[in-house]
Enzyme design. Structure first.
Site, PDB file in Angstrom:
ATOM      1  N   LYS A   1       0.811  -1.218   0.000  1.00 39.68           N
ATOM      2  CA  LYS A   1       0.000   0.000   0.000  1.00 39.68           C
ATOM      3  C   LYS A   1       0.843   1.266   0.000  1.00 39.68           C
ATOM      4  O   LYS A   1       0.369   2.335  -0.393  1.00 39.68           O
ATOM      5  CB  LYS A   1      -0.954  -0.003   1.202  1.00 39.68           C
ATOM      6  CG  LYS A   1      -1.835  -1.235   1.316  1.00 39.68           C
ATOM      7  CD  LYS A   1      -2.603  -1.533   0.044  1.00 39.68           C
ATOM      8  CE  LYS A   1      -3.626  -2.637   0.227  1.00 39.68           C
ATOM      9  NZ  LYS A   1      -3.021  -3.965   0.461  1.00 39.68           N
TER      10      LYS A   1
ATOM     11  N   TYR B   1     -12.522 -14.393   3.945  1.00 32.84           N
ATOM     12  CA  TYR B   1     -11.470 -13.400   4.126  1.00 32.84           C
ATOM     13  C   TYR B   1     -10.911 -13.470   5.544  1.00 32.84           C
ATOM     14  O   TYR B   1     -11.662 -13.458   6.527  1.00 32.84           O
ATOM     15  CB  TYR B   1     -12.020 -11.998   3.864  1.00 32.84           C
ATOM     16  CG  TYR B   1     -11.031 -10.892   4.159  1.00 32.84           C
ATOM     17  CD1 TYR B   1     -10.153 -10.455   3.185  1.00 32.84           C
ATOM     18  CD2 TYR B   1     -10.972 -10.310   5.420  1.00 32.84           C
ATOM     19  CE1 TYR B   1      -9.235  -9.454   3.455  1.00 32.84           C
ATOM     20  CE2 TYR B   1     -10.061  -9.306   5.703  1.00 32.84           C
ATOM     21  CZ  TYR B   1      -9.190  -8.893   4.711  1.00 32.84           C
ATOM     22  OH  TYR B   1      -8.274  -7.916   4.989  1.00 32.84           O
TER      23      TYR B   1
ATOM     24  N   TYR C   1      -3.191 -12.238   3.005  1.00 32.69           N
ATOM     25  CA  TYR C   1      -2.979 -11.966   1.577  1.00 32.69           C
ATOM     26  C   TYR C   1      -1.888 -12.846   0.979  1.00 32.69           C
ATOM     27  O   TYR C   1      -2.161 -13.826   0.293  1.00 32.69           O
ATOM     28  CB  TYR C   1      -2.657 -10.481   1.363  1.00 32.69           C
ATOM     29  CG  TYR C   1      -3.825  -9.577   1.658  1.00 32.69           C
ATOM     30  CD1 TYR C   1      -4.783  -9.297   0.689  1.00 32.69           C
ATOM     31  CD2 TYR C   1      -3.997  -9.014   2.914  1.00 32.69           C
ATOM     32  CE1 TYR C   1      -5.872  -8.487   0.952  1.00 32.69           C
ATOM     33  CE2 TYR C   1      -5.079  -8.203   3.206  1.00 32.69           C
ATOM     34  CZ  TYR C   1      -6.015  -7.940   2.221  1.00 32.69           C
ATOM     35  OH  TYR C   1      -7.087  -7.149   2.496  1.00 32.69           O
TER      36      TYR C   1
END
Length: 331
Positions: free
Chosen positions: A49, A263, A289
């Site tokens: 990010k 998730y 992830y």
């Protein structure tokens, strides 16, 4: 240069390394595997990010914002890096945390990224899973405005056209490294969730007229939904940089067979992958992830499903979340 007209602030340690993983490659008995170390971007323990935030934060500063408003899951890597970037640039940070994981453990709720969010002084607001976050972020922005501030909204994962510029740039950086090292790469593989990383990479590869296949390993949505989300953002990003029409639907490929129960819910494959990379290469990967992305890549190598050619795995960072899963990782 392709992105020279877009405002950008320096937040990341770039270029991140491209490293060979000889012991993992030998253990799996398949192609040579390389890792693009975007866990080494530097900001707040690093992660993908930070590249996106270089462009998002620059636009916020250009617009005169004094408060960043963003959203993410409780253990969001994006929130952690956004909170740190706000500190670095002297901005306030309002965070909307979504409780996506059902019945979270005590470590999940308070350690890992959440602890770092608090250290960086972000104002954390908690919301139930499934909240309409467009509406919720708008309401927080109205609060900021009413109190005399000027908000700038960043979506989850900084996954919009501005944030995706970070991965257009990463694709160019990676291609330079591949050329410099004289590598023959048959696939690039990465985890895919909010779509900005995969979407930006696709645009960067297509803008440079490079046809290395890019595979996203999904961590959340079903395949059709994930691919459509990535495709839409890739098309919007291509138009944003003045290259409309360079992305075809078939350029977007996501394998969503490794999500497991949902998730942020650990899987046996993720657990095996995280321990394998730690013990064969001394590298830490996150359980949400990259851990699931690795699990997918490892399984596809074992089944000889990726075809010929060596592999680059893009490490999106997030090892801080390991502490939040300490009671669930089998060691």
């Amino acid at each position: 240069m392709l992105l020279s007209n877009f405002p950008r602030v320096s937040l990341a340690h770039l270029p991140t390394p491209l490293e060979h993983l000889p012991r993992l490659s030998k253990h799996l008995g398949g192609p040579d595997i390389y890792v693009k170390r975007d866990d080494c971007t530097g900001l707040a323990t690093g992660g993908n990010k930070t590249r996106k935030l270089e462009f998002s934060m620059a636009e916020a500063m250009q617009q005169g914002a004094d408060t960043i408003v963003t959203v993410g899951a409780v253990q969001s890597n994006h929130v952690r890096q956004t909170a740190a970037a706000a500190c670095k640039l002297g901005l306030k940070c309002e965070v909307l945390l979504e409780h996506r994981v059902v019945d979270p453990s005590e470590p999940y709720s308070h350690s890992g990224n959440v602890l770092l969010d608090k250290i960086f002084g972000a104002n954390l607001r908690e919301y139930p899973g499934g909240t309409d976050f467009d509406q919720a972020m708008s309401e927080v922005a109205d609060e900021v405005t009413a109190s005399g501030g000027k908000p700038y909204l960043i979506p989850g994962g900084a996954s919009n056209t501005v944030g995706a510029l970070g991965y257009v740039n990463c694709a160019i950086e990676l291609l330079d490294q591949i050329e410099d090292q004289g590598l023959d790469i048959g696939h690039i593989v990465t985890a895919t969730g909010s779509a900005g990383t995969q979407g930006g990479l696709i645009v960067g590869l297509k803008a440079m007229a490079i046809d290395i296949p890019l595979l996203g390993i999904g961590v959340n949505a079903p395949r059709e939904k994930q691919e459509e989300k990535v495709y839409q953002l890739a098309c919007e990003t291509a138009e944003f940089i003045g290259k409309p029409g360079i992305v075809a639907r078939e350029d977007v490929v996501a394998n969503c067979d490794y999500v497991g129960a949902g998730y942020g819910v650990p899987t046996e494959g993720m657990n095996e992958a995280v321990l394998m990379l730690a013990r064969y290469e001394g590298l830490l990967f996150d359980p949400v992830y990259s851990g699931k992305g690795l699990a997918g890549m490892i399984d596809l190598i074992r089944s000889d499903s990726l075809g010929p050619g060596n592999i680059v795995f893009l490490h999106t960072g997030g090892a801080a979340a390991l502490f939040a899963y300490a009671d669930q990782l089998q060691t």
